[in-house]
Design a protein around this motif. Structure first.
Motif, PDB file in Angstrom:
ATOM      1  N   PHE A 176      -8.482  75.055   2.601  1.00 10.56           N
ATOM      2  CA  PHE A 176      -7.212  75.321   3.266  1.00 10.56           C
ATOM      3  C   PHE A 176      -6.761  76.763   3.048  1.00 10.56           C
ATOM      4  O   PHE A 176      -5.659  77.029   2.587  1.00 10.56           O
TER       5      PHE A 176
ATOM      6  N   GLN B 226      -0.752  74.386   1.571  1.00 10.26           N
ATOM      7  CA  GLN B 226      -1.610  73.239   1.326  1.00 10.26           C
ATOM      8  C   GLN B 226      -1.033  72.019   2.021  1.00 10.26           C
ATOM      9  O   GLN B 226       0.146  71.989   2.374  1.00 10.26           O
ATOM     10  N   PRO B 227      -1.852  70.989   2.219  1.00 12.85           N
ATOM     11  CA  PRO B 227      -1.355  69.779   2.880  1.00 12.85           C
ATOM     12  C   PRO B 227      -0.172  69.174   2.123  1.00 12.85           C
ATOM     13  O   PRO B 227      -0.119  69.206   0.896  1.00 12.85           O
TER      14      PRO B 227
ATOM     15  N   VAL C 257      -1.079  68.378  12.213  1.00 11.11           N
ATOM     16  CA  VAL C 257      -1.121  69.830  12.050  1.00 11.11           C
ATOM     17  C   VAL C 257       0.002  70.399  12.895  1.00 11.11           C
ATOM     18  O   VAL C 257       0.202  69.993  14.042  1.00 11.11           O
TER      19      VAL C 257
ATOM     20  N   ILE D  93      -0.210  69.865   7.639  1.00 10.57           N
ATOM     21  CA  ILE D  93      -0.410  71.261   7.258  1.00 10.57           C
ATOM     22  C   ILE D  93      -0.081  72.151   8.453  1.00 10.57           C
ATOM     23  O   ILE D  93      -0.201  71.727   9.611  1.00 10.57           O
ATOM     24  N   GLU D  94       0.332  73.373   8.170  1.00 11.66           N
ATOM     25  CA  GLU D  94       0.643  74.345   9.221  1.00 11.66           C
ATOM     26  C   GLU D  94      -0.511  75.319   9.380  1.00 11.66           C
ATOM     27  O   GLU D  94      -1.171  75.686   8.405  1.00 11.66           O
ATOM     28  N   VAL D  95      -0.752  75.753  10.624  1.00 13.71           N
ATOM     29  CA  VAL D  95      -1.785  76.737  10.913  1.00 13.71           C
ATOM     30  C   VAL D  95      -1.172  77.956  11.584  1.00 13.71           C
ATOM     31  O   VAL D  95      -0.102  77.883  12.189  1.00 13.71           O
TER      32      VAL D  95
ATOM     33  N   ALA E  75      -9.418  69.810   9.351  1.00 11.46           N
ATOM     34  CA  ALA E  75      -8.247  69.091   8.826  1.00 11.46           C
ATOM     35  C   ALA E  75      -8.470  67.580   8.916  1.00 11.46           C
ATOM     36  O   ALA E  75      -8.177  66.847   7.961  1.00 11.46           O
TER      37      ALA E  75
ATOM     38  N   PHE F 224      -4.829  78.186   7.378  1.00 14.55           N
ATOM     39  CA  PHE F 224      -3.805  77.230   6.990  1.00 14.55           C
ATOM     40  C   PHE F 224      -2.726  77.971   6.219  1.00 14.55           C
ATOM     41  O   PHE F 224      -3.023  78.828   5.395  1.00 14.55           O
TER      42      PHE F 224
END
Length: 171
Positions: free
Chosen positions: A62, A84-85, A125, A90-92, A117, A81
């Motif tokens: 990530f 972290q999740p 996401v 999670i954001e990209v 992911a 990313f």
């Protein structure tokens, strides 16, 4: 960590040394960059990666990935990313050098990141872009994201992921 591949791109997970070269805009031995790489947005994204790595250590898979065009081997952008999740989410963020825009590379790179992911059990996401960045909004939609909210100048997007089947090969 293995790099990700698409039909036209390689997504190479960067390390701290490469991140520092990108932020300093100083190609090192073996770096093959497009003339307009890195651009300001990529430098900003890599600074975030370097800060997170300094604070929390190596966060791969990530982390941040350099986007390289297979046809000529040139680095043309970055994707990664943000953090972290958290509860399966999670954001990209992503960006391409101006010379690489308009070819569908960002949506292709996003699809590879979404696959990663999903392989790691994430279910959602998210991404954010400004409302006036029509190209980025279209890229997110082509990659399967849907617009979820607007907060001032920012448009929020999300994509819900399915867990990979047991027969899905690991990268």
């Amino acid at each position: 960590m293995t790099e990700l591949r698409t039909p036209r791109l390689r997504l190479h997970p960067i390390d701290t040394a490469e991140g520092e070269r990108i932020v300093g805009r100083r190609a090192g031995v073996g770096d093959d960059w497009a003339e307009d790489f890195p651009f300001d947005g990529d430098v900003l994204g890599v600074k975030g990666f370097l800060a997170a790595t300094a604070a929390h250590g190596d966060r791969r898979p990530f982390g941040h990935y350099r986007i390289t065009r297979i046809a000529d081997g040139k680095a043309i952008g970055g994707i990664g990313f943000k953090g972290q999740p958290d509860n399966g989410c999670i954001e990209v963020g992503y960006g391409l050098a101006p010379s690489a825009r308009g070819n569908g590379y960002a949506a292709e790179a996003l699809a590879a990141l979404l696959g990663l992911a999903a392989e790691h059990g994430l279910s959602r996401v998210v991404a954010e872009t400004t409302g006036d960045n029509v190209a980025s909004r279209r890229t997110l939609e082509r990659a399967g994201f849907r617009h979820t909210d607007t907060n001032g100048d920012f448009f929020g997007y999300e994509v819900l992921l399915s867990a990979p089947s047991p027969s899905t090969p690991a990268r």
